[in-house]
Design an enzyme around this catalytic site. Structure first.
Site, PDB file in Angstrom:
ATOM      1  N   ASP A 142       0.692  -1.307   0.315  1.00 51.83           N
ATOM      2  CA  ASP A 142      -0.109   0.107   0.140  1.00 51.83           C
ATOM      3  C   ASP A 142       0.928   1.432   0.115  1.00 51.83           C
ATOM      4  OD1 ASP A 142      -2.091  -1.955   0.294  1.00 51.83           O
ATOM      5  OD2 ASP A 142      -2.032  -1.831   2.487  1.00 51.83           O
ATOM      6  N   GLU A 164     -11.800   0.623  -2.747  1.00 52.94           N
ATOM      7  CA  GLU A 164     -10.853   0.919  -1.614  1.00 52.94           C
ATOM      8  C   GLU A 164      -9.708   1.803  -2.007  1.00 52.94           C
ATOM      9  OE1 GLU A 164      -9.929  -2.656   0.379  1.00 52.94           O
ATOM     10  OE2 GLU A 164      -8.381  -3.197  -1.075  1.00 52.94           O
TER      11      GLU A 164
END
Length: 564
Positions: A38, A219
């Site tokens: 991420d 997301e």
């Protein structure tokens, strides 16, 4: 010499030199090896900073610095003090795969901001057992110190983004499940203004987008301003083989948003499962000072069984913007095109800045000569008091025995650094003696609380034994090898040699002059199945009994080799 021979020789030399030049002017992905998922990136002048998720590990939110986008140095952590992590943000007894999710790092008017989510599952709560705490930390210097967490009340979901608009407004861009989802896993991106003086959400909440291709697990949103318009980029499709990056555009930050007809702009879902990297997604864009663009995104190397021990790592992808060419279209949008020539994450790429040479650190070594712990060391959750000491014995790290063993939501005398390649030689030299039976100390290769391999020296009724314990995923822990150490005098070197097929566990009682093999096992027992990667580390436990025992580590070293 014949002229044809001269011409042939010259052509060969030119070809060799051009190949060498090409190699010198390329970089290799991933740019951050090991469990660095991420990624989020920001630029301050000609300095670049990147932050990553850490989930249940501490210190949390590692921050790397680079001048050229390919060579990165770990400079600190956003959550680096216990008092940042034992309140609303809980990294003390957090569940595996809970903790810190998908941060965003941004710089604005002299201050660095990291916004992120702490996910905490409480098994004692019957209704809504999972808490999502979204918060911001700030610092004047990326090395820290970083502030206490500023919790944003009433912010549901995960993966928040912070966006500083040109008109002075600051926006929260978040992810949640809509009230009336059309299917399980449908996500929705929402927007609300942030009052940074009072650290709270204010004004009307706006619902922006449910994704491009069905909206499955939408997301990881990031908002950008380009060509006078707002661009909303998201992750979609889950974190496995169908992971992808989608993007939409709007003339107004509050929407409506129009999906790019060429979505996804980055994915491996269209490639063979055997491509060198898979599951690419969850990305962030960065504009260079000269106007060019790049993207950082996670991906999983397919080293073993289409996965790797390292899990999700950070990759760099070139990006260029292209305007839609259709004459019949009244409005022509700019869209980012990732890896314009191939459309995929390549292992080798031209360096962003001419003259850059990527320097690969193929070795980690710590002789514990400093009075502070090397930044590479991590713990599963905030460590207990008196877990280790760098001052009890000069030039050594002392790890104290604790009754705790490795278990879900637990804290043990366990520490490690990220595994960065599938092939490696890992060695430690340690001094360990105990009068108390069943105390053990040694090395640990660990993924999760339920997935690890320990090679430890254990105090027996008489003398010492060396054992290998395996906790395979979803199986009971087993001792699969055990040697009596008849010549053990308190000093030992433990070694793991990892090749393409197996882990070979070895030891030396004569300071490395001769090694004996304890056993070998397959190398796929600690493959990453969750959000994090494997660690190589050290472990000490008194197995449920109070103890004054400890182990002293003289040095640790690991040499890596890239699997081709």
């Amino acid at each position: 010499m014949n002229s044809s021979i001269i011409k042939y020789t010259l052509s060969v030399l030119i070809l060799i030199s051009s190949n060498l030049f090409a190699q010198q002017n390329t970089f290799e992905n991933p740019i951050l090896k090991g469990g660095y998922p991420d990624p989020s990136i920001c630029r301050v002048g000609d300095d670049y900073y990147m932050v990553n998720s850490t989930f249940e590990y501490f210190p949390a939110l590692p921050i790397h610095h680079s001048k050229d986008l390919v060579n990165w140095e770990l400079i600190g952590y956003g959550l680096h003090r216990e008092n940042q992590c034992n309140g609303a943000v809980n990294l003390v007894d957090v569940n595996s795969n809970g903790g810190i999710h998908a941060p965003t790092i941004r710089y604005h008017e002299g201050t660095f901001y990291i916004i992120t989510t702490n996910v905490y599952y409480d098994p004692n709560k019957k209704e809504n057992p999972t808490d999502f705490v979204n918060f911001i930390i700030t610092a004047k210097s990326p090395e820290g110190p970083w502030s206490e967490p500023h919790v944003l009340e009433g912010a549901p979901g995960i993966d928040p983004d912070i966006f500083f608009d040109e008109d002075g407004k600051v926006w929260y861009v978040g992810t949640h499940s809509p009230e009336n989802p059309n299917f399980d896993g449908e996500g929705e991106i929402w927007l609300q203004e942030i009052d940074l003086e009072n650290w709270k959400l204010t004004g009307e909440r706006n619902y922006l987008w449910r994704g491009a291709c069905g909206g499955v697990w939408v997301e990881g949103p990031h908002m950008y301003k380009h060509d006078g318009r707002y661009y909303l980029m998201v992750a979609e499709g889950g974190t496995s083989f169908n992971h992808a990056v989608m993007i939409a555009v709007s003339d107004d930050i509050k929407g409506p948003y129009f999906s790019n007809p060429r979505n996804p702009i980055l994915s491996t879902r269209h490639l063979t499962y055997d491509f060198w990297v898979n599951s690419t997604g969850h990305a962030d864009l960065i504009q260079l000072e000269d106007g060019r663009w790049y993207m950082v995104a996670l991906g999983i190397r397919g080293d073993v069984d289409r996965r790797s021990n390292m899990g999700r790592e950070s990759h760099l992808i070139p990006v260029q913007w292209e305007r839609e060419p259709f004459e019949w279209q009244e409005i022509k949008y700019d869209w980012p095109v990732c890896a314009p020539q191939t459309g995929r994450v390549e292992r080798l790429n031209p360096v962003p800045f001419e003259g850059t040479k990527q320097i690969r650190k193929e070795e980690f070594k710590d002789e514990f000569d400093s009075d502070v712990l090397n930044l590479e060391w991590n713990f599963r959750r905030v460590p207990m008091p008196n877990t280790y000491s760098l001052s009890k014995r000069e030039g050594h790290l002392r790890l104290f025995a604790n009754p705790n063993v490795i278990k879900e939501r637990g804290r043990a005398s366990l520490m490690g650094f990220r595994q960065k390649e599938s092939l490696y030689d890992y060695e430690v030299k340690m001094n360990f003696k105990s009068k108390q039976k069943n105390v053990e100390a040694g090395i640990s290769l660990f993924q999760k609380d339920d997935n690890y391999i320990n090679m430890t020296v254990q105090r027996a009724a008489k003398g010492y034994t060396l054992k290998l314990s395996l906790k395979a995923h979803d199986k009971e822990q087993n001792v699969i090898a055990n040697d009596e150490l008849e010549l053990y005098k308190g000093e030992i070197i433990l070694r793991v040699k990892a090749d393409k097929e197996q882990y070979h566990f070895e030891y030396s009682l004569d300071n490395g002059n001769e090694f004996k093999r304890l056993t070998s096992i397959k190398n796929n027992y600690i493959i990453s199945r969750g959000y994090t990667g494997a660690y190589l580390g050290m472990y000490c436990t008194s197995n449920g009994k109070k103890s004054n025992a400890y182990v002293d580590f003289d040095w640790v070293k690991c040499n890596y080799e890239t699997l081709k």
